[in-house]
Scaffold this motif. Structure first.
Motif, PDB file in Angstrom:
ATOM      1  N   MET B   1       0.787  -1.137   0.125  1.00 23.83           N
ATOM      2  CA  MET B   1       0.188  -0.213   0.008  1.00 23.83           C
ATOM      3  C   MET B   1       0.823   1.312   0.026  1.00 23.83           C
ATOM      4  O   MET B   1       1.570   1.879  -0.860  1.00 23.83           O
ATOM      5  CB  MET B   1      -1.045  -0.004   1.229  1.00 23.83           C
ATOM      6  N   MET B  85     -11.503  19.888  -1.086  1.00 19.73           N
ATOM      7  CA  MET B  85     -11.995  19.645   0.093  1.00 19.73           C
ATOM      8  C   MET B  85     -11.392  20.629   1.209  1.00 19.73           C
ATOM      9  O   MET B  85     -11.863  21.095   2.036  1.00 19.73           O
ATOM     10  CB  MET B  85     -11.894  18.275   0.429  1.00 19.73           C
ATOM     11  N   PHE B  88     -12.510  24.137   0.714  1.00 18.35           N
ATOM     12  CA  PHE B  88     -13.928  24.031   1.327  1.00 18.35           C
ATOM     13  C   PHE B  88     -13.836  24.357   2.898  1.00 18.35           C
ATOM     14  O   PHE B  88     -14.401  25.176   3.758  1.00 18.35           O
ATOM     15  CB  PHE B  88     -14.564  22.635   1.130  1.00 18.35           C
ATOM     16  N   PHE B  89     -12.654  23.492   3.528  1.00 17.57           N
ATOM     17  CA  PHE B  89     -12.635  23.417   5.087  1.00 17.57           C
ATOM     18  C   PHE B  89     -12.186  24.814   5.461  1.00 17.57           C
ATOM     19  O   PHE B  89     -12.579  25.454   6.390  1.00 17.57           O
ATOM     20  CB  PHE B  89     -11.950  22.168   5.563  1.00 17.57           C
ATOM     21  N   SER B  92     -14.882  27.330   4.982  1.00 24.56           N
ATOM     22  CA  SER B  92     -15.792  27.078   6.280  1.00 24.56           C
ATOM     23  C   SER B  92     -15.201  27.773   7.435  1.00 24.56           C
ATOM     24  O   SER B  92     -16.193  28.429   8.233  1.00 24.56           O
ATOM     25  CB  SER B  92     -16.117  25.853   6.398  1.00 24.56           C
ATOM     26  N   GLY B  93     -13.916  27.359   7.879  1.00 22.90           N
ATOM     27  CA  GLY B  93     -13.477  27.740   9.191  1.00 22.90           C
ATOM     28  C   GLY B  93     -13.341  29.509   9.097  1.00 22.90           C
ATOM     29  O   GLY B  93     -13.603  30.091  10.132  1.00 22.90           O
ATOM     30  N   PHE B  95     -15.129  31.334   7.488  1.00 26.70           N
ATOM     31  CA  PHE B  95     -16.466  31.929   7.636  1.00 26.70           C
ATOM     32  C   PHE B  95     -17.016  31.957   8.930  1.00 26.70           C
ATOM     33  O   PHE B  95     -17.437  32.964   9.400  1.00 26.70           O
ATOM     34  CB  PHE B  95     -17.387  31.031   6.448  1.00 26.70           C
ATOM     35  N   VAL B  96     -16.589  30.928   9.669  1.00 24.85           N
ATOM     36  CA  VAL B  96     -17.316  30.618  11.145  1.00 24.85           C
ATOM     37  C   VAL B  96     -16.548  31.539  11.844  1.00 24.85           C
ATOM     38  O   VAL B  96     -17.296  32.367  12.733  1.00 24.85           O
ATOM     39  CB  VAL B  96     -16.871  29.267  11.620  1.00 24.85           C
ATOM     40  N   THR B  99     -17.940  35.281  11.061  1.00 24.02           N
ATOM     41  CA  THR B  99     -19.359  35.595  11.645  1.00 24.02           C
ATOM     42  C   THR B  99     -19.354  35.850  13.071  1.00 24.02           C
ATOM     43  O   THR B  99     -19.870  36.650  13.605  1.00 24.02           O
ATOM     44  CB  THR B  99     -20.232  34.511  11.212  1.00 24.02           C
ATOM     45  N   ILE B 100     -18.314  34.987  13.766  1.00 19.71           N
ATOM     46  CA  ILE B 100     -18.336  35.156  15.233  1.00 19.71           C
ATOM     47  C   ILE B 100     -17.772  36.521  15.604  1.00 19.71           C
ATOM     48  O   ILE B 100     -18.311  37.191  16.409  1.00 19.71           O
ATOM     49  CB  ILE B 100     -17.479  33.888  15.765  1.00 19.71           C
TER      50      ILE B 100
END
Lengths: 637, 110
Positions: B1, B85, B88-89, B92-93, B95-96, B99-100
């Motif tokens: 692998m 991805m 995106f993360f 998102s982070g 953005f969060v 907003t806070i």
């Protein structure tokens, strides 16, 4: 390396579990220790209900009551519910995506041991001068005034176990992004894997605020900082913000995997594809996003002003929409299905009305003016027990029955399971339904006693009786577990007969390499597709049989965590001016960082299972399966 | 692998294609490097020119944000394939967190 069929001594087994990096064994460790803390938290709950069983009771003193109440909440959330859900995530989601292990097996083990030592540290407070007593939310003005070391046990213990949870969350994110089998696209992932994924993302984004808050708390209490001390220019409200920016996503970290377990159950035992799979996935993601935008609804009465309250009230109500989508999709999955009422299915069906009741009271509290009435009353206690027990705990009990055969290769008794269910379910409603009315009648939460002239006697007595029924239910479950383990009747791959996802296509418990050949996924519910097409093997393969590379076990995660555990004692007693405290702190950290160094410098390339060993192991599995079929029929049907 | 090694054989066309792709990437990196130096110069100039603080602070913050994006996309390979991805993360982070902070400074503590 096909030595896993050999009998091992007790000591060797213990050593095996202490050094394991296998996700299935780590799942068992999480289940056992989470289950133990669940019992501890349950005993604390019983003590609370005994104290409140009649007016003016003196079973617990006021101070002890505060400690028991704080530890009940903290233990149940951080040390019971989350680890048990992590147990299912570990046991099932790598199998569901066709992976041989998680992305970072070593870190998986480290995450477990950090959680374990953090939990042990927190609970040692009972024996070392008193447990934390400022509530599980640990509001700063109370916490800073708290005497003794209780709060320090809370903050240091949660720091350590929080590291573990964060590591576990990142591990699952990487696993699910990178280790899906060929053909397992995002929109073919089973719902439990999806909810694991979103819950892990929430862990990633929500735990840092908690860590920051707790760090401030540690510095305020142990090293003389003044982040939260109003008299020194700090701000005590900041703790509440930190805590709830973490705390609200935390409840979704708990409920989303619960939703995932129920989604699996509804599909399996209705013998139907999940209704509205796409909608369920997007509802899960939406709930994850909204979870970060509603934290101040825990703080309506703080005095943030009408604008903030209005904005957060609306944001909170919006969350009811994706949750409602989920409820309807589950109902429509059952509708017209070929339903079998096994124990997991009974829990799932009972979950819907219970959780909806909790959700409805949640929307009531989202109305800020009404919340001024409900705040800090038993109505709130009733609400969050309806969502946590009616949602998460029912999912944990259902998941225990559903995944027990996959984790241990034996089947929990359905008959005893039904007894557990009825005792627990009736007890749960008896305990908490009536607390809504206690709240409306004005009974405040977190008080250790009440007067006989306040008219709360009867309802409190009923509530305590309900708690007793829940305890009986849990005891029956324990009896069930012991009897099942003693009997040890093996079951086959798909003991429920209607498994849909990949984990049911492999033996129970799976071989340590999970899949001899990586499966090829041809659609949603891959095992079901293969069964329907008459494929006896249950899988098609994406690769020829070949050598498998596996990681070696390691004792280092245990030592790293032990070092932090020791260091925490040093940090805590340093405040009291003990001379030995500083060396203990430094020594503990030296153990931790020293073992990290060893890990970094020493190459550990793992080992290979050769093709011949795989073939031999596969023959053994076939032989056992034939013996099972020839003898007593395993499973349900 | 993971530890299996593979010999890579490339055809002539593949080789040419990869070469061209790398050249484009290199050009992108040089351009953004020049832009970053230019942005830094602007930042120093605004400070040296002694404008009002209310102008300097937002300008520097804006320039910093542009720099971060350039850095991420051109030097840390976010523009390459298979980073969706991660992007995106990260967003998102961001953005969060945004907003806070926004909530705190607008409706919580105004």
């Amino acid at each position: 390396m096909s030595s896993n069929s050999q009998k091992k001594g007790f000591g060797a087994t213990i050593w095996d579990y202490m050094t394991t990096v296998d996700h299935k064994k780590i799942a068992i460790l999480y289940l056992i220790s989470g289950g133990f803390f669940f019992l501890v938290g349950g005993v604390e709950a019983m003590m609370i209900r005994i104290q409140l069983m009649k007016a003016g009771n003196d079973f617990l003193s006021a101070g002890t009551y505060n400690e028991v109440l704080t530890m009940h909440g903290t233990t149940m959330i951080f040390l019971a519910a989350m680890p048990i859900l992590l147990a299912f995530m570990n046991a099932v989601s790598p199998l569901q995506i066709g992976a041989r292990d998680v992305a970072f097996p070593f870190l998986n083990s480290l995450g477990f041991w950090l959680f374990f030592f953090g939990g042990v540290f927190l609970n040692l407070s009972w024996f070392l001068g008193g447990a934390p007593d400022a509530g599980w939310t640990n509001y700063a003005s109370l916490a800073l005034a708290s005497e003794g070391h209780g709060i320090d046990f809370y903050s240091l213990g949660l720091t350590i176990s929080g590291f573990g949870t964060l590591i576990a969350g990142i591990n699952f994110l990487v696993t699910i992004i990178n280790m899906r089998a060929p053909g397992m696209t995002y929109m073919r992932m089973p719902l439990f894997t999806w909810t694991t994924f979103v819950a892990s993302a929430l862990i990633l984004l929500a735990f840092p605020p908690l860590t920051v808050g707790i760090f401030f708390m540690v510095f305020d209490r142990l090293f003389g900082a003044n982040f939260f001390d109003v008299t020194m220019g700090g701000n005590t409200i900041i703790w509440e913000h930190f805590f709830w920016i973490f705390g609200h996503p935390e409840v979704y970290i708990l409920i989303l995997p619960a939703f995932g377990i129920f989604s699996e159950i509804f599909a399996i035992f209705s013998r139907k594809r999940l209704f509205g799979y796409t909608a369920l996935v997007f509802a899960t993601i939406l709930i994850g996003f909204y979870g970060f935008m509603v934290w101040a609804h825990h703080m309506f009465t703080v005095g943030l002003g009408p604008t903030a309250n209005a904005v957060f009230a609306l944001a909170t109500m919006i969350i009811a929409v994706p949750t409602g989508i989920k409820i309807f999709n589950w109902l429509l999955t059952i509708w017209g299905g070929n339903i079998s009422f096994t124990v997991p299915m009974i829990y799932a069906v009972a979950f819907i009305p219970s959780f909806v009741a909790g959700g409805v009271t949640g929307v009531m509290q989202a109305i800020a003016p009404l919340d001024y009435q409900l705040h800090d009353s038993y109505f709130i206690v009733a609400h969050f027990h309806y969502v946590i027990v009616g949602g998460v705990v029912l999912a944990i009990l259902a998941g225990t029955h559903l995944y027990w055969p996959k984790m241990f290769g034996t089947m929990l008794s359905e008959k005893l399971g039904k007894w557990t269910f009825w005792f627990f379910f009736i007890g749960f409603h008896l305990t908490f339904f009536i607390q809504h009315f206690l709240g409306l009648m004005g009974m405040p939460r977190r008080v250790y006693t009440f007067g006989a002239d306040q008219g709360w006697d009867l309802f409190n007595a009923i509530s305590s009786a309900g708690a007793l029924l829940m305890a009986i239910g849990v005891i029956i479950l324990l009896v069930n577990v012991v009897m099942t383990v003693v009997k040890g009747e093996r079951v086959g791959n798909d003991p429920w007969g209607d498994g849909r996802t990949l984990e049911w296509a492999i033996p129970s418990p799976p071989p340590f390499y999970n899949f001899a050949q990586t499966p090829l996924v041809r659609g949603l519910d891959p095992y079901w597709i293969e069964k329907m097409e008459g494929n006896k093997e249950g899988m098609v393969y994406a690769e020829p049989l070949g050598d498998i590379h596996m990681p070696n076990g390691s004792f280092i995660p245990f030592v790293i965590s032990l070092g932090m555990f020791i260091a925490a004692f040093g940090a805590m007693y340093h405040m009291d001016g003990h001379v030995w405290a500083l060396p203990v702190l430094i020594g503990g950290l030296a153990i931790t960082f020293g073992s990290m160094l060893v890990r970094s410098l020493k190459d550990d390339l793992g080992f290979h299972i050769s093709k011949e060993e795989l073939i031999a192991d596969n023959e053994r599995i076939q032989r056992e399966a034939r013996a099972l079929e020839g003898g007593k029929k395993g499973g349900l049907k | 692998m993971a530890h299996d090694t593979h010999d890579i054989h490339r055809s002539r066309a593949e080789f040419e294609f990869i070469k061209r792709k790398r050249a484009t990437e290199m050009r992108g990196q040089l351009t953004s490097f020049a832009m970053m130096i230019f942005l830094t110069l602007i930042a120093f100039t605004v400070v040296a020119a002694d404008f009002s603080n209310y102008l300097i602070v937002p300008i520097i913050l804006l320039l910093a944000a542009i720099q971060v994006v350039l850095q991420l996309y051109n030097f840390m390979h976010m523009s390459n394939k298979g980073h969706g991805m991660m992007a995106f993360f990260m967003f998102s982070g961001i953005f969060v967190a945004f907003t806070i902070v926004l909530t705190m400074v607008t409706i919580v503590w105004w």
